[in-house]
Scaffold this motif. Structure first.
Motif: not given
Length: 431
Positions: A305-310, A340-348
């Motif tokens: 999230v913070d480095v790759l901007g996902v 950050q982990p919540r952001d990744l989950i929301r991408l699904n």
């Protein structure tokens, strides 16, 4: 007793210096998972510090009693995060456990496990790779939802816990050393899967590799890397801990990479914070290597999230399979990684994220705590299980393999049809 009195005196003085800031205000009571179950003053931080203030005398009178009191702590960091004086309480308890072990000597069982097995990566890998082929002979299926098993014949020794089996083929056995160059991201990472992702939750380790490949991140994963050392440090065995740290530091210093990335908050917190802090007596060249390594350590959710901007765009998805998220102690309280982990989950788009009550309350694992105080660990874990089930979620996600083990046990024992997944697994499904 195997104590070096000069060394003990030095450690006791360092401990006194660290405890000076504690005001005995009792703010730790409100957040201590152990105290909330037992309501014993000796189980809360303030009570333990009162014990430590007279540690030398107490060790002489009742060393085993002191050891038991110190072990009744999850090292979750909740008290430190809530301390108005900013006392580094986990550091105090780790140092105190080391002092007690220096005075009493390490038990033969702990010495065999921490120094003989975990501290010897080749032997550790060989034993688990070999044991995985025969584990079903001693175990029986417990739950399909969590993929757990139980060991009726071993209940006198391990209790009635439900556990996930060791992978039939570990990550290091399947892939060996991975060494790929940076791709479109221009970045290369040292991937540190940690013991649990390497030997048990290999699907989670493979999800990490899938994510790196998708984003064009080069990966160096030495097959010879050892445990980060946190089990030994938490147990007060500085000798075993030092051995693992120095071993890894020599390996890690050989490679070229931008970040060290792991899917375990405990591993990253150990490398980033504890390696430099407890390595000040190492030779100068080893200290320099460790400082350089620690500066590159980062949790995988934070890296993406913070480095790759996902990051997700637009509103969070609704109407999919419900998933809730548990904030592991070392990830949120230790590293400040929560969104950050919540952001990744929301991408699904197949999932709808629903928040549980007390999402950042300790699950009750605490590493070796669950081995020595399983009944108390289950009580604390039961509260986490109830909060998970109350959301109606079909999946609970987290960023810590140890928490995954604890939640699998609690949900399996209650026959709950709730899967346990790492946040990276849910994100990797979208790629």
């Amino acid at each position: 007793m195997s104590a070096d009195l000069t060394k003990l005196a030095k450690l006791l003085q360092e401990l006194d210096d660290q405890m000076v800031a504690c005001m005995k205000c009792g703010m730790c009571q409100a957040v201590c998972p152990v105290f909330s179950e037992t309501m014993r003053e000796s189980d809360v931080t303030r009570g333990k510090i009162a014990l430590l203030e007279r540690l030398a005398a107490e060790m002489i009178n009742d060393a085993e009693g002191v050891q038991e009191a110190l072990n009744r702590c999850l090292l979750c960091g909740s008290c430190g995060a809530n301390c108005p004086s900013g006392v580094q309480i986990s550091d105090i308890f780790i140092k105190a456990r080391n002092i007690v072990n220096e005075y009493m000597g390490l038990s033969p069982v702990k010495k065999a496990i921490l120094r003989g097995m975990v501290g010897n990566p080749k032997l550790f890998n060989m034993l688990l790779d070999f044991g995985s082929k025969f584990q079903n002979l001693m175990t029986a299926k417990a739950s399909d939802a969590q993929g757990t098993r139980r060991a009726p014949l071993l209940e006198p020794f391990i209790g009635n816990r439900h556990f996930n089996p060791v992978a039939t083929k570990s990550l290091h056995a399947k892939y060996g050393t991975i060494d790929t160059p940076a791709g479109k991201s221009g970045l290369r990472v040292l991937f540190f899967p940690g013991c649990v992702a390497d030997k048990m939750y290999t699907n989670m380790g493979e999800a990490c590799l899938k994510v790196f490949k998708h984003h064009g991140v080069g990966v160096w994963m030495p097959s010879t890397q050892a445990c980060c050392g946190i089990p030994a440090l938490s147990a007060g065995d500085k000798t075993a801990y030092d051995k693992m740290v120095k071993y890894n530091a020599e390996i890690f210093a050989e490679g070229e990479y931008d970040y060290i990335v792991a899917p375990c908050g405990s591993c990253i917190s150990t490398i980033m914070k504890y390696w430099p802090k407890y390595g000040k007596e190492y030779p100068a060249d080893v200290q320099a290597k460790i400082e350089k390594i620690a500066a590159k350590a980062m949790d995988i959710n934070e890296f993406l999230v913070d480095v790759l901007g996902v990051k997700p765009e637009g509103d969070a998805p609704k109407g999919g399979k419900k998933v809730t998220f548990h904030d592991s102690c070392h990830l949120k309280k230790g590293l400040g990684v929560a969104e950050q982990p919540r952001d990744l989950i929301r991408l699904n788009k197949n999932y709808e994220l629903v928040e549980m009550n007390e999402a950042d309350r300790c699950c009750g694992c605490g590493g070796t705590f669950t081995l020595y105080h399983y009944d108390l660990s289950k009580q604390i874990g039961g509260r986490k299980r109830n909060n998970i089930v109350d959301t109606g979620a079909q999946i609970v996600s987290t960023g810590c393999p140890a928490c995954m083990m604890q939640m699998n046990d609690m949900l399996s024992q209650n026959r709950d049809e709730v899967e346990v997944k790492h946040s990276i697994e849910l994100y990797a499904e979208t790629l």
